[in-house]
Write a protein that holds these residues in place. Sequence first.
Motif, PDB file in Angstrom:
ATOM      1  N   SER A 114       8.388   1.362   7.587  1.00 20.29           N
ATOM      2  CA  SER A 114       8.395   2.150   8.830  1.00 20.29           C
ATOM      3  C   SER A 114       6.931   2.457   9.186  1.00 20.29           C
ATOM      4  N   PRO A 115       6.652   2.820  10.427  1.00 20.14           N
ATOM      5  CA  PRO A 115       5.247   2.998  10.832  1.00 20.14           C
ATOM      6  C   PRO A 115       4.556   4.147  10.090  1.00 20.14           C
ATOM      7  N   ILE A 116       3.243   3.979   9.867  1.00 21.71           N
ATOM      8  CA  ILE A 116       2.441   5.036   9.229  1.00 21.71           C
ATOM      9  C   ILE A 116       1.440   5.546  10.271  1.00 21.71           C
ATOM     10  N   PRO A 117       1.404   6.862  10.523  1.00 20.15           N
ATOM     11  CA  PRO A 117       0.507   7.371  11.570  1.00 20.15           C
ATOM     12  C   PRO A 117      -0.973   7.144  11.239  1.00 20.15           C
ATOM     13  N   CYS A 118      -1.782   6.981  12.264  1.00 26.35           N
ATOM     14  CA  CYS A 118      -3.228   6.783  12.055  1.00 26.35           C
ATOM     15  C   CYS A 118      -3.871   8.029  11.447  1.00 26.35           C
ATOM     16  N   ASN A 119      -5.027   7.830  10.810  1.00 25.74           N
ATOM     17  CA  ASN A 119      -5.882   8.879  10.224  1.00 25.74           C
ATOM     18  C   ASN A 119      -5.279   9.550   8.984  1.00 25.74           C
ATOM     19  N   GLN A 120      -4.165   9.070   8.495  1.00 28.03           N
ATOM     20  CA  GLN A 120      -3.487   9.798   7.413  1.00 28.03           C
ATOM     21  C   GLN A 120      -3.467   9.056   6.073  1.00 28.03           C
ATOM     22  N   SER A 121      -3.862   7.775   6.078  1.00 24.69           N
ATOM     23  CA  SER A 121      -3.694   6.995   4.837  1.00 24.69           C
ATOM     24  C   SER A 121      -4.728   7.375   3.785  1.00 24.69           C
ATOM     25  N   LEU A 122      -4.246   7.532   2.569  1.00 23.32           N
ATOM     26  CA  LEU A 122      -5.133   7.751   1.423  1.00 23.32           C
ATOM     27  C   LEU A 122      -4.884   6.640   0.396  1.00 23.32           C
ATOM     28  N   LEU A 123      -5.910   5.806   0.193  1.00 22.92           N
ATOM     29  CA  LEU A 123      -5.847   4.781  -0.845  1.00 22.92           C
ATOM     30  C   LEU A 123      -6.553   5.333  -2.084  1.00 22.92           C
ATOM     31  N   THR A 143      -0.031   8.968   0.878  1.00 22.95           N
ATOM     32  CA  THR A 143      -0.281   7.836  -0.021  1.00 22.95           C
ATOM     33  C   THR A 143       0.909   6.885   0.112  1.00 22.95           C
ATOM     34  N   LEU A 144       0.776   5.752  -0.533  1.00 22.02           N
ATOM     35  CA  LEU A 144       1.875   4.785  -0.511  1.00 22.02           C
ATOM     36  C   LEU A 144       3.167   5.408  -1.041  1.00 22.02           C
ATOM     37  N   GLU A 145       3.021   6.343  -1.981  1.00 20.85           N
ATOM     38  CA  GLU A 145       4.206   6.972  -2.576  1.00 20.85           C
ATOM     39  C   GLU A 145       4.885   7.943  -1.608  1.00 20.85           C
ATOM     40  N   ASP A 146       4.280   8.164  -0.450  1.00 22.45           N
ATOM     41  CA  ASP A 146       4.940   8.983   0.577  1.00 22.45           C
ATOM     42  C   ASP A 146       5.734   8.122   1.553  1.00 22.45           C
ATOM     43  N   GLY A 204      -7.402   4.121  12.214  1.00 24.21           N
ATOM     44  CA  GLY A 204      -8.222   5.321  12.421  1.00 24.21           C
ATOM     45  C   GLY A 204      -9.099   5.562  11.212  1.00 24.21           C
ATOM     46  N   VAL A 205      -9.176   6.831  10.765  1.00 25.78           N
ATOM     47  CA  VAL A 205      -9.948   7.145   9.554  1.00 25.78           C
ATOM     48  C   VAL A 205      -9.075   6.881   8.326  1.00 25.78           C
ATOM     49  N   VAL A 206      -9.633   6.119   7.387  1.00 28.24           N
ATOM     50  CA  VAL A 206      -8.893   5.814   6.157  1.00 28.24           C
ATOM     51  C   VAL A 206      -9.614   6.478   4.985  1.00 28.24           C
ATOM     52  N   HIS A 207      -8.868   7.173   4.142  1.00 24.97           N
ATOM     53  CA  HIS A 207      -9.463   7.875   2.999  1.00 24.97           C
ATOM     54  C   HIS A 207      -9.259   7.083   1.713  1.00 24.97           C
ATOM     55  N   VAL A 208     -10.263   7.145   0.846  1.00 21.34           N
ATOM     56  CA  VAL A 208     -10.182   6.428  -0.435  1.00 21.34           C
ATOM     57  C   VAL A 208     -10.652   7.349  -1.550  1.00 21.34           C
ATOM     58  N   MET A 209      -9.838   7.507  -2.583  1.00 24.01           N
ATOM     59  CA  MET A 209     -10.267   8.340  -3.718  1.00 24.01           C
ATOM     60  C   MET A 209     -10.448   7.471  -4.961  1.00 24.01           C
ATOM     61  N   PHE A 225      -6.470  -1.944  -5.455  1.00 25.77           N
ATOM     62  CA  PHE A 225      -7.316  -1.452  -4.362  1.00 25.77           C
ATOM     63  C   PHE A 225      -8.355  -2.497  -3.964  1.00 25.77           C
ATOM     64  N   SER A 226      -9.106  -3.028  -4.963  1.00 28.65           N
ATOM     65  CA  SER A 226     -10.196  -3.974  -4.648  1.00 28.65           C
ATOM     66  C   SER A 226      -9.688  -5.352  -4.238  1.00 28.65           C
ATOM     67  N   SER A 227      -8.691  -5.835  -4.984  1.00 33.98           N
ATOM     68  CA  SER A 227      -8.325  -7.239  -4.768  1.00 33.98           C
ATOM     69  C   SER A 227      -7.323  -7.430  -3.644  1.00 33.98           C
ATOM     70  N   VAL A 228      -6.577  -6.387  -3.312  1.00 30.97           N
ATOM     71  CA  VAL A 228      -5.504  -6.554  -2.330  1.00 30.97           C
ATOM     72  C   VAL A 228      -5.684  -5.664  -1.103  1.00 30.97           C
ATOM     73  N   GLU A 229      -6.017  -4.378  -1.358  1.00 28.47           N
ATOM     74  CA  GLU A 229      -6.055  -3.447  -0.216  1.00 28.47           C
ATOM     75  C   GLU A 229      -7.316  -3.629   0.638  1.00 28.47           C
ATOM     76  N   VAL A 230      -8.475  -3.661  -0.001  1.00 26.37           N
ATOM     77  CA  VAL A 230      -9.717  -3.775   0.783  1.00 26.37           C
ATOM     78  C   VAL A 230      -9.703  -5.016   1.680  1.00 26.37           C
ATOM     79  N   PRO A 231      -9.348  -6.189   1.139  1.00 25.16           N
ATOM     80  CA  PRO A 231      -9.342  -7.373   2.025  1.00 25.16           C
ATOM     81  C   PRO A 231      -8.296  -7.301   3.139  1.00 25.16           C
ATOM     82  N   SER A 232      -7.334  -6.385   3.004  1.00 23.50           N
ATOM     83  CA  SER A 232      -6.278  -6.323   4.032  1.00 23.50           C
ATOM     84  C   SER A 232      -6.554  -5.299   5.126  1.00 23.50           C
TER      85      SER A 232
END
Length: 304
Positions: A114-123, A143-146, A204-209, A225-232
């Motif tokens: 389902s859609p994820i709103p902008c500015n809210q993602s935390l990787l 997070t993905l778990e949400d 939008g703004v993407v957060h990374v911890m 995170f490095s091999s799959v998320e960043v390139p996507s």
Amino acid sequence: MACTHALLCTQKRRLILVACALLFLAGIVALAFFLGKHHHSEIPPENWKGAGTTADLYEIILGRCDDYVMFVNPGVRNKDCRKLYQLFKASVMKRNQCNITTVDYEELFQFSSSPIPCNQSLLWSKTSDLAHLYAKSVPNILTLEDTLLGYVANRLSWCGHSSNSGWNYKSCPARYECDNNPVSAFWRTASAHVSGSFAKQACGVVHVMLNGSIPAGAIKPDSIFSSVEVPSLDPVRISEVRIWVMDNIDGPDRNSCSSKNQTDLEAKLLERNISSICVDNYWPVHILQCVRTPNESACKSKTG
Ligand code: N1C
């Protein structure tokens, strides 16, 4: 016919006894053969080094899914949780458990995303507890778990058998045994591979911890995170990536924004036209660490 001669009678009895003994032996051999074969087919052909499927997997998946669609995110109330379970199971059953790929999970993800709103993602990478604590504590950080499938699968272990359609509760392939195991393939798919997956949708703004205390550096190249998320990450949809490098509250401080790992990550993002900023020990997250462990020296204020 009655036995009239004593010698004949003895021979006949012997013959009958020998025949019975032979029949008995043949029976035992046949039984042993059958049991051996039967027993063999019940031993799971796969004996892995990782933990087996989580007990009560069906009940957990159904319970979490119902909870999610009814209370956590009623926006997806239309999803059928029984169907979700069936697709989840069908993704891995009767397959080589070291050869599970995004393709196997595609139908499940198409059904559930389902859609994820902008500015809210935390990787995150190697900061699972802290990232999820932060996401629970502040509004509008996800997070993905949400997401539905992340919520359902969080902290679960599962795998099937190549030859039958039951879960393997005894053991599952560990990450070091094979990369394409059911759990890793699931998180890779959820993180990026299919359209509608978490990193692909980020905008939008993407957060990374990231973790500033782990020995191999804050970001390992083989991490999801490095091999799959960043390139996507999609440069057209993303305005900025905000990286927080968090040391464990009891240290050590091994990595910071000026470490090569971080500068490499920022360069990698820039190459793809994504600008980023990096903050060491971002204080709202640091405060959360201190709420959890107020007696750590890093949490004592300078004025006492
Ligand atoms: O390999 P990682 O972390 O760098 O992956 C983290 C990254 C996050 O941003 C998430 O979006 O990938 C996503 N993700 C999960 O959400 C997730 N929940 C549980 C990846 N993995 C996830 N897990 C399990 O943790 C899974 O079993 C996977 O193998 C580990 C990865 O954790 P990591 O190395 O700290």
